[in-house]
Scaffold this active site. Sequence first.
Site, mmCIF file in Angstrom:
data_model
loop_
_atom_site.group_PDB
_atom_site.id
_atom_site.type_symbol
_atom_site.label_atom_id
_atom_site.label_comp_id
_atom_site.label_asym_id
_atom_site.label_seq_id
_atom_site.Cartn_x
_atom_site.Cartn_y
_atom_site.Cartn_z
ATOM 1 N N CYS A 63 0.828 -1.208 0.000
ATOM 2 C CA CYS A 63 0.000 0.000 0.000
ATOM 3 C C CYS A 63 0.862 1.258 0.000
ATOM 4 C CB CYS A 63 -0.864 0.057 1.250
ATOM 5 S SG CYS A 63 -1.820 -1.405 1.548
ATOM 6 N N LYS A 103 8.843 -10.882 -16.306
ATOM 7 C CA LYS A 103 8.550 -11.094 -14.881
ATOM 8 C C LYS A 103 7.426 -12.110 -14.694
ATOM 9 C CE LYS A 103 9.049 -10.089 -10.487
ATOM 10 N NZ LYS A 103 10.221 -10.733 -9.847
HETATM 11 O O1 M6R Z 1 5.513 -15.689 -10.602
HETATM 12 P P1 M6R Z 1 6.087 -17.050 -10.345
HETATM 13 O O2 M6R Z 1 6.678 -17.210 -9.006
HETATM 14 O O3 M6R Z 1 5.096 -18.162 -10.649
HETATM 15 O O4 M6R Z 1 7.259 -17.198 -11.418
HETATM 16 C C1 M6R Z 1 7.947 -18.418 -11.583
HETATM 17 C C2 M6R Z 1 9.243 -18.211 -12.328
HETATM 18 O O5 M6R Z 1 9.011 -17.712 -13.607
HETATM 19 C C3 M6R Z 1 10.168 -17.234 -11.576
HETATM 20 O O6 M6R Z 1 10.394 -17.659 -10.271
HETATM 21 C C4 M6R Z 1 11.527 -17.106 -12.282
HETATM 22 O O7 M6R Z 1 12.202 -18.321 -12.209
HETATM 23 C C5 M6R Z 1 12.318 -15.967 -11.647
HETATM 24 N N1 M6R Z 1 12.414 -14.845 -12.544
HETATM 25 C C6 M6R Z 1 13.700 -16.346 -11.235
HETATM 26 O O8 M6R Z 1 14.341 -15.281 -10.608
#
Ligand code: M6R
Length: 597
Positions: free
Chosen positions: A2, A592
């Site tokens: 927030c 992301k």
């Molecule tokens: O949003 P999520 O946690 O489901 O994403 C899973 C992966 O894409 C994510 O953890 C990815 O491996 C990271 N960018 C690693 O730093």
Amino acid sequence: MCGIFGIVTDKEQPLGPILIEAGRWLSYRGYDTVGCATLKNDGSIDLRKDAGKIDQVSERLRFGEMSGSRGILQLRWATFGSPSQVNAQPHLDSDGDMVGAHNGNVVNNLELRQQFITEGMTVRSTNDGETCVHAVERYVDRGASLLDAIRNAYHDLEGDYAFVIGRSGEQELYAIKKGSGLVVGIGEGFTCASSDLPSILPLTRRVVRVQDGQIVVLRSDGITLHRVEDGLPVVPRVETITETMESAKKGGFPHFMLKEIHEQPGVAGELLHLLEGSPDVDRMIERIASARLLYLVGCGTSYHACMLGAIYLARLAGRPAFPILAPQFSAQYGPAVSPEDVGIFVSQSGETKDVINAIHVAQDRGMGVLGLVNVIGSALTQVSEVYLPLVCGYEISVPATKTFLNQVVAFLYLALRMGKHSTKSLVETLPRLIQHTLEITAPQVQALEELLADHDDLYCLGYGLTYPIALEGALKLKEITYAHCEGMLSTEFKHGPLSAVDEGYPVLFVAGPQDVPLIVSGINEVTCRGGRAIVVGPEDSRLRINAHHLITLPAVDGETSALLSVLPLQLLSYHLSLARGYDPDFPRNLSKTLTVD
Ligand code: M6R
């Protein structure tokens, strides 16, 4: 996470445009509802709020037309109460003559709401921001001044938060800080307060950083600061800010990744406070305890948290669990899944397509779906029977850091509670341990930068509790340095990959206090072939003698040590990424949130 903003001006004027602009600056923190209140000289309060993004909500509710001499804006990122109009902030007190908003979490929200209802107050939402307002109202009704009422409320409201509040018929706003950020701006004919700097800088560069346990009284011609404990004034330290807006958004850090790494002590503390008071923890434990089989499902970094979670649950609660990569769930377990089984689906974004696909398979077979998720309102929060929010705020940098840490913290907390162990020491010591680890390992990591920056190929090995950490360290290194780094169980290295080792070949080891002898064997298999062994682990003469470099961690138990050992690996990846000339926040080819198969 927030964000709040409040402003006091010397005359009644259009405040809507100022509040909208402040909201836009706060919006990078992430939010799902938005609201504004203005207090006019005739004593009336104009309050408008709803779920949605600032540009749409402000246009629909015509925030731009709002006027007054004082104004409050809040962007809410839901934790207590769904992201709805009624839970949106700011909130009014029972009579509608006080208005306030908070950021952070009031962890005894449910308890306090019940007390306020019993005391006859009008409680309209389930949101803890409203609880802050009623907590002040309680003492105002007993005859206290607003300053004293806030001082008393501070002791009733448990958790980490900051809030701003004003009363009709007065000329001031009041803001208080306990754990969450609060910065004050001082300008010509106005003062303002905000959760962070970027929303203040377009208005003024003269600021005061409020400390925990301080109340600030905002007037159009200046501020006074008071101590919560006795109300006595404190002399404010006024700074003139010279940094750019972009660097202010990064909290003064050169990259979001470094900022997010350094937010870890704070977010871990917030999460632990939240879990201590959350009925959802009991609901989740009940579901896990009565399940036939338990699956922990995620991708990438979130999967590594699942792996560590499975070890915690087995070691601390005697509860076996199967960690599984989400896209492999259907192929590996799909036909065998039954309605008596439960899965904890773990995702920062809550939108990863691979995870959502696995949930569909689970739902088709009647399996229970629980969530560990950072983004509230995401698909995962909507399909979970129960979910625990990771309360990390917005994670902007593509490499996941603070969300991984809090996934692991949540698993550790659940395992302790399930195993009927005390959580007191974890809650009381973990944030400080994380801070301390960052402080002591940062210089040790930087000393290795030159040694490792030119290597395009390396291994990262761990064993037992540190195996998932080795995988996570390797992923982080690959993701932002573009070097090939393979994570592996240390004992598997001799079954093949050892052949890659020659003069100067770097191998990283992550050692837990209980596995030092085994790691020492692994180190020697590498060093006797000319390889270079770099170890992250406790201060231990066996490691010190056998390895070329030892990055030391605080002396703690194995479960906590595993969690802390990811911190130097995050820092190492960050520094190597920079040394190789890359932008760690936005690595090439990656996104992301991966909403594709
Ligand atoms: O949003 P999520 O946690 O489901 O994403 C899973 C992966 O894409 C994510 O953890 C990815 O491996 C990271 N960018 C690693 O730093």
